[in-house]
Write an enzyme that holds these catalytic residues in place. Structure first.
Site, PDB file in Angstrom:
ATOM      1  N   HIS A 197     -11.878  24.349  30.536  1.00  0.00           N
ATOM      2  CA  HIS A 197     -12.419  23.322  31.498  1.00  0.00           C
ATOM      3  C   HIS A 197     -12.504  22.135  30.700  1.00  0.00           C
ATOM      4  O   HIS A 197     -13.105  22.107  29.550  1.00  0.00           O
ATOM      5  CB  HIS A 197     -13.848  23.868  31.875  1.00  0.00           C
ATOM      6  CG  HIS A 197     -13.995  25.052  32.853  1.00  0.00           C
ATOM      7  ND1 HIS A 197     -14.063  25.121  34.032  1.00  0.00           N
ATOM      8  CD2 HIS A 197     -13.921  26.379  32.255  1.00  0.00           C
ATOM      9  CE1 HIS A 197     -14.082  26.535  34.197  1.00  0.00           C
ATOM     10  NE2 HIS A 197     -14.211  27.297  33.359  1.00  0.00           N
ATOM     11  N   ASP A 250     -11.959  30.082  27.172  1.00  0.00           N
ATOM     12  CA  ASP A 250     -13.033  29.809  28.298  1.00  0.00           C
ATOM     13  C   ASP A 250     -13.881  28.631  28.049  1.00  0.00           C
ATOM     14  O   ASP A 250     -15.228  28.803  28.638  1.00  0.00           O
ATOM     15  CB  ASP A 250     -13.803  31.063  28.364  1.00  0.00           C
ATOM     16  CG  ASP A 250     -14.000  31.724  29.773  1.00  0.00           C
ATOM     17  OD1 ASP A 250     -13.250  31.201  30.717  1.00  0.00           O
ATOM     18  OD2 ASP A 250     -14.423  32.566  29.916  1.00  0.00           O
TER      19      ASP A 250
END
Lengths: 327, 437
Positions: B70, B313
Site C-alpha cells: 500500500h 504487505d
C-alpha cells in the site's frame, strides 16, 4: 489464606506497583495484601464515623467511558471516605468520536495533576494504553471484556469473610463468560489463590480456548454445580450481543438461569454471588437472588467500597515510591 | 559525462535465482540495461570510460520485486507517499512494486492507474505497477472495467483488504477476467466470521478480551474460491496466506492442476500471535498473526513451493491510527524495507539456501505478476541490488525510511541489508558510498 493484616507501610511494600490494571500476573502475596487492607475497612465502614484522612489533598478522577452507576459510586464513596477529592467524569462515546482520542484525553487530564485515575472503557486494553501516558496511578474500573480487578477482589473478600479462606474451594462461574471481564479477572484471581474454577455456559458464550486459562468447562448447570462451594452468576450482557448467541431468554433461563432446582446440585450452603446489576428471571430467579441465607449479592456491594478504599490507599502510598515513579 | 555511461560492477558474487547462477564475477551496465555479466567478465579489464564499481565480493542480485504494498497515494499522504515509499523501497533493495488500489479515490478507473504510474516514473525510484480494483470503489458490488484497466497498465486485480465475498460476483470476475487472461488476487477471509475481530482467535485473544478471527475464516474462503476457479477456469491468486489449513487447501488444489497461486508476507513466517503481547497495536495485522503451528506451516509451504512468493504487505499507518485501543487501531505494518532481511531469516534459520530464499522475492514474485523483472539477463533493465546477507541492523523508528514507522518487527535485530540499489542503471540507494569513478 486469611492472614492477619500487616502494618500499613508493609502493604505498600508488598504491592509494589504503580497501577492496578488487572489481576493477571499478581502474586498470592499481592492479592492477600489487597484483601487484608480491604478487610480493615469493612468494620470502619460500618461505624457512624466512616471518614479517614489518608487521602487528604489527593485528587481522584473517575473517568468513565461507559455507563456505570454502582462501580462509579463505589469508587466515589471509597475516595471520599478516605478524605480525598473525587471528581466524576463521564465521557460518552459520542463525544469521544467528535475527535479527541483516548490518548489526548489522558494527556489533558494528566496536566491537571490528579493522583489517581479510575478508568472504565468499553475497549479491552484501553486502560493500559491510558496508563502509559500519565504520571498518576491508574485503577482499571473495567476495560472491555478484559479485566475488572476490583470486582474480582471484592468477590474474593466476600468469599474469604464467609468461608474463611479461598484455597481448596470450588467456584462455578455461570453465564455470559464471552463478554465478561468479571469472569476473566475472577479466573485469574481464583487460580492464583488455589481455588478451583468451573465455567458453565452454552458454547456460544464461551470464548475460544477459555479452559487454557485454568478452568473446567461445563454445559449443564446441574453437572457443573455439583458440590461447588460458590455459585457466581454473571450478568447476561445483552447490550453487547449482536447475533444469535442463544435463541431466546426463555430458553436461556430454562437451561442456564439459576433456580432452586439447579442450585440443589451445589453444596447445601453454597454461596450465591452476582456482580450486578441483575437481570431477574434471565440469569437468576428472584427467589434465589433474595435468599437471605445464601445470597451474598448485597454483601458484595459492601465489600466493593472496602476493596476500592484499600486500592486507593495503597496506590497513593506508592506514588511516593521513587522507584515506581517512571513507568 | 557521456549520455549513457557504462557501469562495470566488478568483484561481485553474482546470484541469479532464475538460473541458479552463483559465481564470482562482474556485470556490465550500459545506460539502462544489463549488457553482459558472468564469471571472469572483466578478466581483461573493464571497458574504457566505464564507471567501475567494486562490489567488494558482496552479492549482486536482481532487484527485489514486491507484489503487494500500500503506497498511500492518492489520498493517504499523511501515512505514506510514493516518494517516501520509494525511498523505503530503495533502502530495502526493492526495484519493482505492485501497489494496491485501496487509495482515495480507489484505483478503479484508468486515470487512477495512469496517475500512479506517471507519478512513480517521475520520481525515478522503484518502478511501480498498479493493481486495479476488481469492483468499483472496492465495494464488492459492480465489476470495474477490467479490460480497459489492464490496457491502461494494471498488472492484476484485487479489492485489497476487502474480500470478494459474494460468490456469484467472484464467479463473474474470474470468468470475465479469463476473457482477457487477467489475474484476480483475493484477500481470503469470510467476512461474516471475521467481523468485529482484531486478532487471531485463541487463548491470547480470550485472555486479552478481544474478539477473535478464526483461522477457519481464511480456509473457508480459500476452499470456496478453489471451487469457483474450477467452475470458471479463471486464474486466482491468494494474497498473504496465514493459516496451515488454507495453505494445505492450496497445496491440494495445485496438485489437481488448478490455476491457483498464492503468496505470504514476512510477519506470517517470522511472528505469531504472541507478538500482540500486551495490546501492541503494531502487531495488529490483516490477516491477524496466527498460532505458532500456522507460522510453521507457512514455512513448510514456502519450502515445498505451495506458497509461490513473499510480498511485503507494506501497510503504513500513522501514529493516530495505531495509538488507540487495540480493537480500534488500524491493521497493518510497514514492511517494504525489511522484506529482504526477514525473508533472509528463512536462510539464516536453515530452512532454505540463500538463492532459494532470494527466489521468493525476485524471480517468482515477478513471474506471478508477469513483470519484466526479477532476473539477471542480458538486455534486461538494469534493476539490481547489491546485498550483504549477513550485515546486521535493527528495525526501528530510527532506521525505517517510510513515513510511517508501524513495523510489527519494531526493535528486532535482523541480518541482511541492501548496500546498493540500482534502477534502470541509476543508483538510487548506496549505503557504503562504494561508487568509484
Amino acid at each position: 489464606m486469611n492472614t492477619d493484616a500487616c502494618a500499613p507501610d508493609d502493604d505498600a511494600l508488598a504491592y509494589r506497583r504503580r497501577h492496578l490494571l488487572g489481576i493477571e500476573g499478581l502474586s498470592p502475596v499481592e492479592i492477600t495484601t489487597l484483601l487484608d487492607r480491604s478487610e480493615s475497612y469493612v468494620e470502619q465502614n460500618r461505624q457512624v464515623d466512616k471518614k479517614k484522612t489518608v487521602l487528604r489533598g489527593r485528587t481522584i478522577i473517575n473517568l468513565f467511558f461507559e455507563d456505570s452507576t454502582r462501580t462509579r459510586t463505589s469508587f466515589e464513596l471509597a475516595g471520599k471516605r478516605l478524605g480525598g477529592d473525587v471528581i466524576n467524569m463521564s465521557v460518552s462515546n459520542s463525544s469521544v468520536k467528535k475527535g479527541e482520542t483516548l490518548v489526548d484525553t489522558s494527556m489533558t487530564l494528566n496536566a491537571m495533576h490528579p493522583d489517581v485515575l479510575v478508568v472504565r472503557h468499553p475497549q479491552s486494553g484501553a486502560v493500559k494504553l491510558l496508563s502509559e501516558k500519565v504520571n498518576c496511578a491508574v485503577i482499571n474500573g473495567g476495560d472491555g471484556a478484559h479485566e475488572h480487578p476490583t470486582q474480582a477482589l471484592l468477590d474474593a473478600l466476600t468469599i474469604r469473610r464467609r468461608l474463611g479462606h479461598l484455597d481448596g474451594l470450588t467456584v462455578a462461574i455461570c453465564g455470559d463468560i464471552l463478554h465478561s471481564r468479571v469472569a476473566r479477572s475472577n479466573i485469574h484471581l481464583l487460580n492464583t489463590m488455589g481455588t478451583r474454577v468451573r465455567l458453565i455456559a452454552p458454547e456460544t458464550l464461551l470464548p475460544t480456548d477459555i479452559e487454557r486459562m485454568g478452568a473446567e468447562v461445563f454445559h449443564d448447570m446441574k453437572q457443573g454445580l455439583e458440590d461447588v462451594d460458590i455459585v457466581m452468576m454473571l450478568r447476561l450482557q445483552r447490550e453487547r450481543m449482536r447475533g444469535n448467541f442463544f435463541p431466546s431468554i426463555r430458553e436461556y433461563f430454562h437451561f442456564f438461569g439459576l433456580d432452586y432446582e439447579k442450585l440443589s446440585a451445589a453444596k447445601e450452603h453454597a454461596l450465591i454471588m452476582h456482580p450486578g446489576p441483575m437481570n431477574r428471571g434471565v440469569e437468576i430467579d428472584s427467589e434465589v437472588a433474595d435468599d437471605f441465607g445464601r445470597s451474598v449479592i448485597r454483601e458484595q456491594v459492601e465489600m466493593g467500597v472496602a476493596v476500592r478504599m484499600a486500592a486507593l490507599e495503597i496506590l497513593t502510598q506508592n506514588l511516593d515510591d521513587p522507584e515506581l515513579r517512571t513507568v | 559525462m557521456p549520455l549513457n555511461p557504462q557501469k562495470a560492477l566488478t568483484n561481485a558474487r553474482l546470484l541469479d535465482p532464475a538460473t541458479g547462477l552463483d559465481v564470482l564475477g562482474g556485470l556490465l551496465v550500459d545506460g539502462r540495461t544489463i549488457t553482459d555479466f558472468g564469471q571472469g567478465l572483466f578478466k581483461d579489464g573493464t571497458p574504457d570510460g566505464a564507471e567501475v564499481i567494486d562490489c567488494g565480493g558482496h552479492c549482486l542480485i536482481p532487484g527485489l520485486v514486491d507484489i503487494r504494498a500500500h503506497l498511500g497515494e492518492p489520498g493517504h499522504e499523511q501515512k505514506e507517499t510514493l516518494a517516501t515509499a520509494g525511498r523505503a523501497a530503495a533502502a530495502g533493495g526493492v526495484t519493482s512494486i505492485v501497489c494496491l488500489p485501496d487509495t482515495e479515490p480507489a484505483i478503479d478507473d484508468m486515470s487512477g492507474v495512469e496517475f500512479v504510474a506517471r507519478r512513480a516514473r517521475k520520481l525515478g525510484l522503484a518502478k511501480v505497477y498498479p493493481y486495479a480494483a476488481v469492483t468499483k470503489n472496492l465495494e464488492g458490488k459492480e465489476l470495474a472495467e477490467l479490460g480497459m484497466l489492464a490496457d491502461a497498465g494494471a498488472v492484476a486485480f484485487t479489492d485489497a483488504l476487502n474480500p470478494i465475498a459474494d460468490a456469484q460476483l467472484m464467479r463473474r470476475a474470474l470468468s470475465y477476467a479469463k476473457t482477457f487472461g487477467l489475474l484476480i488476487a483475493q484477500h481470503p477471509e469470510e467476512p461474516s466470521l471475521s467481523k468485529g475481530s482484531s486478532m487471531n482467535a485463541g487463548e491470547t485473544a480470550t485472555r486479552l478480551g478481544l474478539v477473535g478471527n478464526p483461522a477457519e475464516a481464511e480456509v473457508i474462503m480459500v476452499e470456496r474460491d478453489i471451487r469457483i476457479v474450477e467452475l470458471t477456469g479463471g486464474r486466482l491468486h491468494f494474497a498473504h496466506l496465514s493459516t496451515a489449513a488454507a495453505i494445505n487447501a492450496v497445496r491440494l488444489a495445485k496438485a489437481r492442476g488448478l490455476a491457483i497461486t498464492c503468496d505470504t508476507a514476512p510477519p506470517y513466517f517470522a511472528l505469531n500471535e504472541m507478538a500482540v503481547g500486551d495490546y501492541r497495536t503494531f502487531a495488529k495485522l490483516s490477516p491477524p498473526l496466527r498460532a505458532e503451528a500456522d507460522r510453521q506451516a507457512v514455512i513448510e509451504g514456502l519450502k515445498d513451493g505451495t506458497i509461490d512468493a513473499v510480498a511485503s504487505d507494506h501497510l503504513p499507518q500513522d501514529e493516530e491510527s495505531k495509538r488507540l485501543p487495540f480493537a480500534e487501531a488500524a491493521p497493518g505494518g510497514v514492511g517494504i524495507q525489511s522484506l529482504l532481511a526477514i525473508t533472509l531469516e528463512l536462510y539464516h534459520n536453515g530452512h532454505m539456501d540463500l538463492i532459494t530464499a532470494l527466489d521468493l522475492i525476485t524471480r517468482k514474485s515477478a513471474e506471478l505478476m508477469a513483470l519484466p523483472a526479477g532476473r539477471l539477463s542480458k538486455g534486461a533493465a538494469a534493476d539490481l541490488t547489491l546485498i550483504d546477507p549477513n550485515r546486521g541492523w535493527k528495525i526501528s523508528e530510527k532506521t525505517l525510511v517510510s513515513k510511517s514507522k508501524n513495523s510489527p518487527f519494531d526493535g528486532r535485530p535482523v541480518q541482511g541489508q541492501a548496500l546498493m540499489t540500482v534502477v534502470d542503471g541509476r543508483i538510487i540507494h548506496d549505503v557504503l558510498n562504494i561508487e568509484v569513478r
